[in-house]
Structures are given as C-alpha cells and as structure tokens.
Write a protein that holds these residues in place. Structure first.
Motif, short mmCIF file in Angstrom:
data_model
loop_
_atom_site.label_atom_id
_atom_site.label_comp_id
_atom_site.label_asym_id
_atom_site.label_seq_id
_atom_site.Cartn_x
_atom_site.Cartn_y
_atom_site.Cartn_z
N GLY A 34 -5.96 -1.03 5.43
CA GLY A 34 -5.58 -2.25 4.69
C GLY A 34 -4.70 -3.17 5.51
O GLY A 34 -4.86 -4.39 5.49
N THR A 89 -5.90 -6.85 6.88
CA THR A 89 -5.12 -8.04 6.52
C THR A 89 -4.75 -8.83 7.77
O THR A 89 -4.88 -10.07 7.81
N LEU A 128 0.83 -1.22 0.00
CA LEU A 128 0.00 0.00 0.00
C LEU A 128 0.86 1.26 0.00
O LEU A 128 0.53 2.25 -0.66
N GLU A 140 -7.82 -7.82 0.85
CA GLU A 140 -6.76 -6.86 1.17
C GLU A 140 -5.41 -7.25 0.59
O GLU A 140 -4.68 -6.42 0.06
N GLN A 149 -5.81 4.72 4.35
CA GLN A 149 -5.93 3.49 3.55
C GLN A 149 -4.85 2.48 3.94
O GLN A 149 -5.11 1.27 3.97
#
Length: 426
Positions: free
Chosen positions: A40, A44, A27, A285, A36
């Motif tokens: 994420g 995960t 990411l 994810e 984000q």
C-alpha cells in the motif's frame, strides 16, 4: 534546526513521500500485514509520482506555450509568481528559518484543528502549504515566535477552511465524501461556482459539458484525449505563427518551429493522459489508508488532495475551464490598467490547473453555460486580486511582483488590510 529543515525540505514538502508515509501510518493503525503495508505504501508513492510526472509534462509544454503566447501577442507586464516571492523572502530578507518553522506550524495546527473541531480535513498539498507559509506577517510587524505561531495558525485556518467550504461541490463532483480539495485557489473556484449558479443553467435545463452529443462523424471527439488534442494543436500552432519564426526557432533549436509547436501540443495531451491514468492508482490506496487514521487519530479524517486528482471526474470541463479562464485573464489584462492597476500577464500554468478545476466547479453548478460565463469571470477575478497586491508588495520591497494562488493572495491582503493596521494602532 538542522533536523527540522531536513524534515521540511526532504519529507513534508515532498508530497509523494508525505502521502506515502501517511498511507503507511493508516495501514499500520489498521494492523495490516507487513506485505499489505509495504504494498500500500509503495503503490501510494508510485501513484503520486506518476501524477507528478504527468503534471511535469504539462508544465513543460505550458511553459513553452506561455513564452510564444507572450511574444506572439506582444504582452508586457507583471507575471504573478508566488515562487519568486517566497524565494526573495527566504534569500533577500533572510526569512528562510521563519518560513520553515511557519510551514511546520501550519502542518501541526492543521492536525490539531482537525482533531478537535468538526472540520476533519488534513491538507496534503505540501508545496501549497509552503507558499502559504511565506511570512506576510513580517511586513505587518510580527517577529520571532509570534510571527511563526500567528502565521502557522492563520495558514492552518486556510488549510482546513478551504477544503470545508468546497466540500459540498466536491461531493457533487465525485459522488462521495472520501476525498477533499487541497489547493489554495479555492476562493477562485467558489467565485466561479457562484457566478455559474447565478448565470448558468438550472434544473432540467442544466446540461453538463461531459454529456455533449456530437454528430456521428465527430464521435471520435468523445474520446477525452482526442478532444484535447483537437483543441490544443491549433492553439499552439496559431500562437507560434504569431510569435514568428525568429523567436520560435530559438526555442525549437534545429527542429522546424511549427513542427516543434505541434509536438509540444502532443506533449500536453501525453501529460493529461499520464495525469488522469495515475489518479485511480493513487485513490485506490490513500482512501482506504485514511480510514485507519480516521479510526485512531482524527475521527472521520478526510484527505485534502491537489487539484489534478479531480480532473478525471470532468475532463471536458477542465479544457473548457482552461480556455475560458485564459479569455478572462486577457480581458482583465487590458481592463485593469484603465483603473490604475498593474498589467498582469496571463499565467498559463495557473490558467490550466486553477482554471481547469474552476471549470469543473462551474460545470457542476451551472452546466455548460455556467462553466463558460463563470470561467471568464474566474479569469478576471484571479487577475484582479494579484493586481491589488502589487502596490502592497512594492511597499514591502518586492518591486513589480505579485503572487498567484488566490487563497495565498487573500492571506496577504488579510495581513496588509486588517492585521497591519491593528498592530500599528497598538
């Protein structure tokens, strides 16, 4: 060394943390916003922890089942356990440092091979890498840095080759190329796929176990969890009756032993429910995050994930694989001693996780018939390889012990049958 041990013991062998950090890296490489990245990464981590929770529930239930199964049918023999082999190598032989460094070397070599070869698979099942890091090369005469580098390179070759050879079937199962299989039982899965292709249904005659049509009054069995329950509850209760009240009551405590077995079967179904429910969250994810790594570090990188990730794609085949693999291991248990090999007891954890995954492979390649015939053959095969390893392990000092995970067994046989004679010749 202390820092390396901390990284290995607290990060790399903790699959949830490793995968969450990799998702965070992906990411960040995509220059996502801070929110984000945090979302994420945590999703995960949460997805994998839920997956682990489901697996733990299943392990607890199957550990109980394994005990009553062994007692009920009066089985005596060797129970394969790579965990005990690894533990003995660390503690009794003092190879903990070498195993830790070999683990790290496998991880590094895997990334290098993925970066500079056409095989772009990053193996993310940390505990499987730890078993592969068991320094079989020590018994072939390797020592020090040579032991670590050779073990790391061979382990990394398995870590990248096993997902690669399984990927054509994985694409057929998942319908995409987004994820790969990272589990060191892959040789067994391919063996089942081969048997299934040979003896299974072909072309228009191929019928998936997932498409089975039931009469109206049995339509409730189309529900995955109810069908699992219908299979597992009688299996547990019949087995506990064979085990007998005196033994079973030791495990059930104050609770009635039959009711305890019933609830353990229900716990198994609960574990399957949790496990299957977690996969969507995890994949939602990790796959997008890996695109960031693919764009920056390893072009076209594909995450190789543990076998339960694939259970939702063919849940009926998982149960069929478990049952047929167990039948195959029982046949092998009685057959192999006739040829002078050790009696290997069925391992219920291996039969479920490896057998279930093999069932998915068999069903995808040869339909229902292929999954049934291939599953029995798979059970025989994953019992034969550990039996071959017993004599070798006896010579190493591991008395009446052998390993599970056929890829790891294959690596041990590679050292024993090929590398060791070469080294002794020179």
């Amino acid at each position: 060394m202390g820092v390396i041990n901390f990284i290995i013991e607290n990060i790399l062998t903790q699959a949830s943390i490793t995968i969450a950090l990799i998702a965070m890296l992906g990411l960040l490489l995509q220059k996502k916003s801070a929110g984000q990245v945090i979302s994420g990464t945590l999703k995960t981590l949460l997805g994998f922890q839920v997956l682990s929770a489901g697996s733990s529930i299943i392990v607890g239930s199957l550990t109980y089942f394994g005990k009553i199964f062994t007692e009920g049918f009066h089985m005596q023999g060797i129970i394969p356990s790579i965990e005990s082999i690894n533990g003995q190598a660390m503690n009794d032989l003092g190879l903990g440092r070498d195993i830790a460094l070999t683990f790290l070397a496998i991880f590094v070599f895997n990334i290098i091979l993925a970066r500079f070869t056409k095989w772009k698979y990053i193996f993310l099942t940390g505990q499987a890498i730890l078993w592969m890091a068991t320094v079989f090369g020590y018994f072939a005469g390797l020592r020090g840095i040579v032991l670590i580098l050779v073990g790391g390179f061979i382990g990394a070759c398995f870590a990248i080759a096993m997902p690669a050879v399984a990927q054509p079937i994985i694409r057929k199962i998942t319908g995409s190329n987004d994820i790969a299989l990272g589990h060191f039982c892959t040789i067994g899965y391919l063996f089942e796929a081969g048997v299934s292709k040979l003896f299974g249904e072909k072309g228009e005659n191929k019928k998936s176990i997932e498409d089975i049509k039931l009469p109206t009054h049995f339509e409730f069995l189309q529900d995955t969890y109810l069908s699992v329950m219908v299979v597992m509850v009688p299996l547990y209760i019949i087995t506990v009756l064979f085990a007998g009240e005196p033994f079973a009551s030791e495990l059930s405590g104050d609770q009635n032993y039959i009711m305890f077995a019933f609830l353990q079967a229900i716990q198994f179904v609960v574990g399957v429910y949790v496990l299957l429910a977690s996969v969507r969250l995890l994949l939602g994810e990790i796959v997008p995050a890996f695109r960031g790594i693919a764009m920056k570090l390893v072009p076209d990188a594909i995450p190789a994930l543990d076998c339960p990730v694939f259970f939702p794609y063919s849940p009926n085949a998982v149960i069929l694989g478990f049952i047929t693999t167990t039948i195959g291991t029982i046949i092998a248990m009685f057959t192999l001693p006739m040829f002078g090999l050790a009696m290997i007891l069925p391992g219920m954890l291996t039969n479920f996780f490896a057998g279930g995954t093999a069932g998915i492979f068999g069903n995808a390649v040869g339909g229902r018939r292929g999954a049934i015939i291939g599953g029995i053959a798979h059970g025989f095969f994953i019992t034969l390889l550990p039996a071959l390893l017993v004599t070798i392990f006896n010579s190493m000092g591991f008395i009446n012990a052998t390993a599970t995970d056929v890829d790891t067994v294959a690596a041990a046989l590679l050292y024993a049958w090929i590398l060791s004679p070469i080294l002794k010749a020179f």
